[in-house]
Design an enzyme around this catalytic site. Sequence first.
Site, short mmCIF file in Angstrom:
data_model
loop_
_atom_site.label_atom_id
_atom_site.label_comp_id
_atom_site.label_asym_id
_atom_site.label_seq_id
_atom_site.Cartn_x
_atom_site.Cartn_y
_atom_site.Cartn_z
N ASP A 1 -17.90 12.85 -1.70
CA ASP A 1 -18.71 13.67 -2.59
C ASP A 1 -18.15 15.08 -2.65
O ASP A 1 -17.31 15.47 -1.84
CB ASP A 1 -20.17 13.68 -2.12
CG ASP A 1 -20.32 14.14 -0.68
OD1 ASP A 1 -20.08 15.33 -0.41
OD2 ASP A 1 -20.68 13.32 0.19
N GLU B 1 12.41 -4.05 3.80
CA GLU B 1 11.14 -3.34 3.68
C GLU B 1 11.31 -1.85 3.99
O GLU B 1 10.73 -0.98 3.32
CB GLU B 1 10.11 -3.96 4.64
CG GLU B 1 9.66 -5.35 4.24
CD GLU B 1 8.80 -6.01 5.30
OE1 GLU B 1 7.76 -6.61 4.93
OE2 GLU B 1 9.15 -5.92 6.50
#
Length: 720
Positions: free
Chosen positions: A525, A605
Site C-alpha cells: 500500500d 543457466e
Amino acid sequence: MELITLQTKHTTYQMGVTEQGLLLHLYYGAKNKGDLSNTLLHYERGMSGVPYDLHGDNTVSCDVLPQEYPCFGNGDYRSPAFELTKKDGVRGVDFRYRSHQMLDGKYQIPRLPAAYGENGVQTCQILLEDPCTKVQIMLRYGIFFEQDVITRSVEVINRSFEEVVIQKVLSATLEFVTGQYDLLYFHGRHMMERISERVPVGHAKHCVESRRGTSSHQHNPFVILAEQHTTEESGLCYGMSFVYSGNFVVEAEKDQFEQIRLQMGLLNEAFDYHLEPGEKFYAPEVILSCTEKGLSRLSQQFHLFIREHICRGSYQHRRRPILVNNWEATYFDFTGEKLIEIAKQASDLGMEMLVLDDGWFGKRNNDLAGLGDWEVNEEKIGGTLRELSEAIHKEGLQFGLWIEPEMVNEDSNLYRAHPEWVLRIPGKPPVLGRNQLVLDFSRKEVVDYIFQKISFVLDHAKIEYLKMDMNRSICEVYSEMARRQDAGMILYQYVLGVYDFLERLQQTYPALLIEGCSSGGGRFDAGMLYYTPQIWCSDNTDAIERLVIQEGTSYGYPISSVSAHVSAVPNHQTGRNTSMHTRGVVAMAGNLGYELDLTTLDEEEKQEIREQIQAYKEQWELIHYGTYYRVASTMAGDAYGAWAFVNEEKNKALLSVVSAEARANRPIYYAKCPGLKEDGIYHCLETDGVYSGATLRYVGIAIPIVNEEYFARQYHLNEV
C-alpha cells in the site's frame, strides 16, 4: 452559494457552501470553469428530512443533496463518512461550514505518512463545526497541479467540555449526481494477491475492506470508479488510494435517486476512538486522481505520483541492487560456508547483493522458536555477523538481512521475559499464525526495545538492506497498557508504532534500502511505500502466476515499487516448469532479483543469468521511468500476458510478451505497443523490421507460433 474550486492541470474539484453552511460536493472531473451549483435542482422528496433552520423550505435535504463530508445525524440516511457519540451515548452531529483558506505548500499529518511536494503545490483547509457538541472537523486538500492529483485528509478536534467517541471517520467521499459506474477493486489471498474484479455500482452498498490489522492479501486499499464503457485507452475513471497500512473500508453505493457515493477510510467496525476535551484525531490520507483517457492513463498518473511524492530516501531514484535471497535456496538450513558459496556464484554472475533471510538469530532453525530474539546465532553462521558481512563484501557484494520485528514466538527469551508485550486476550488461548504472536506495537516501550535490538545488529556489521516482513494477521486485540480495550483505537496506534519504527530506521540509517513484505504482498500500500520504496510483491514466484499478480499491482502502484525474483523450477509454490528466459522476462517488470541456489546451476543457466542481468541494467531507466502500458491480460483470459514501457521522448520502447498457455494450431497473436508517435518510424531489433508508430499501436507485432509451453519474447523498439 459560495464556491470553493480546486484546479489541477486537467481536472476540477468544486464544492459549494449554502446560506445555512451546508458543504456540498458539486463536481470532480475533467477541467471545468463553470459554476456547477447550477446543476442542482431542488425538489421536495418524501421521507427525506429537512434541517430545522430550513423549516418551511422542504426542497433542501441532506438525504438528497451531494455531501462533501456526510455525517450521521443531519438527515442523510446514506452511508456516512463520520459518526460521533457523546459521553451520555447520544449519537449524531450536524457539521456546518465555518471558514476555509488556501495555503502554499502541502500539509503533513502528525505520525502518519502523507504525500509531499513544494513547487506548485497548495493546501485547501475547510473548517466545519457541529453547533451542539462544538466538535470541529478540518478537511484538508493537497492540490498537485501538474500531477492531476488531489489528496484528502481529516482532522477531528474536540472543542467540547466532555469526552466524545468517534465511531466512524472516513478520509474521502466523492458524490456523483449522474452517470453509470463500475467499481474495480483488487482481491486475492496469500500467494495470489491483487486480482482485479469489476462490478457495476448498484443500489446495494458494496464494501471492500480489511479487518486483519493490515491492508491484507485479501483486499487492497486502492480502487477505481469507472464509467461503464471505460477501457484501457478511453473513458472517465477515478482512482482512490489509501496512504495507510492497517484496517480500511471502501464503500460504493447508488442511492434512491441514482446518485453514487464512493468513500474510503479507516474501518469503522469495532472502532471507538475516545477523544478527551482538547484532543485531536488524524485520519490517514487518501490520494485522488481522475482522467477521461482511460485506465492506462489513470494508472500512469498514480505511478508517477507515488514514485515522486510518496516514496522517499536514498533509493527513491536509484537502481536497486540486483540481489540473491537465500530463502528458497536453503530455507532455515544454511551455514556461513554455504552462504559464501552462494555469494561467490552471485558475484561471478554479475549480482550485487546477498540477502540472508530468516534463521540467522536466536534458536531459529524453524518457525517454532526464536522470533523476537534479535541476537546473532554465531554458532550457526560460523562466526560473528560482522565477519560474515566482511566475507560477503570481499566477494564484491553488498549484504542484507531479513527481519520480522512485530512478531514473537512463545518459545523465545523475549516472550518469557515480557509475556505482557503481546496482543493477547487474558484467559483465552491465543490464535496463532505461523506459530507466532503479535507484539503490541501500540506501546512505545515495545517499539523502543525492538528498535534498539535491530539497531545493535545494524551498528555492528556492514548491512545495506533490510527486508521487513510481517507474517500473520491480527485477530485478538488486547493491550495491557491501553486505557480502554477499544480494538480500533489499539490497531490504529499499532500502525502508528510500525510507522514510528520505520521512520527511525530511515532517519538513523539514511543509506539503508528497506524492502517491505507481509508474507509477500499482504501490506502492499501507499503507506508502506512512504518508508519502503519497494515491496516484495508476492510469496508466489511462479512466472505465470506472477503475470496476474503483477498486472493487478500495476493498476495502482509503480513498477519501481515491485520486487520480482527469478526462482527455481519446478516452482516451489506451484510445481510449474518455465524457462529461465521466461522467468527473467517476468521478473524484469520490477526490481530484478534471484531466489534460488546458484551453486546448483549448470553453465548454460549461468550464462543466461549473466545476459539477463546485463540486459536489465541496460534497460533499467526505461523500465522504471518509462510510461507503463498493459497490453494483454491473462487475468482477463487472454492467452498471452503483454506489457510495454515507453520512454518520455517516445523514441524508445520495450515490449514484453509471455505465452500463458499451450494451444494446438493457435491463432497468431499481434502484440500492440501503445504510446509511441503514430507518425514515427521504429526499428525492432528482434525482427529487424521497421514499423510505423500507428502500426505498432493499432496492429502490433506478430508473435511467432512456437511449439513451447510458456515461451516469452521481448522486443526492443527504437525510432529511426
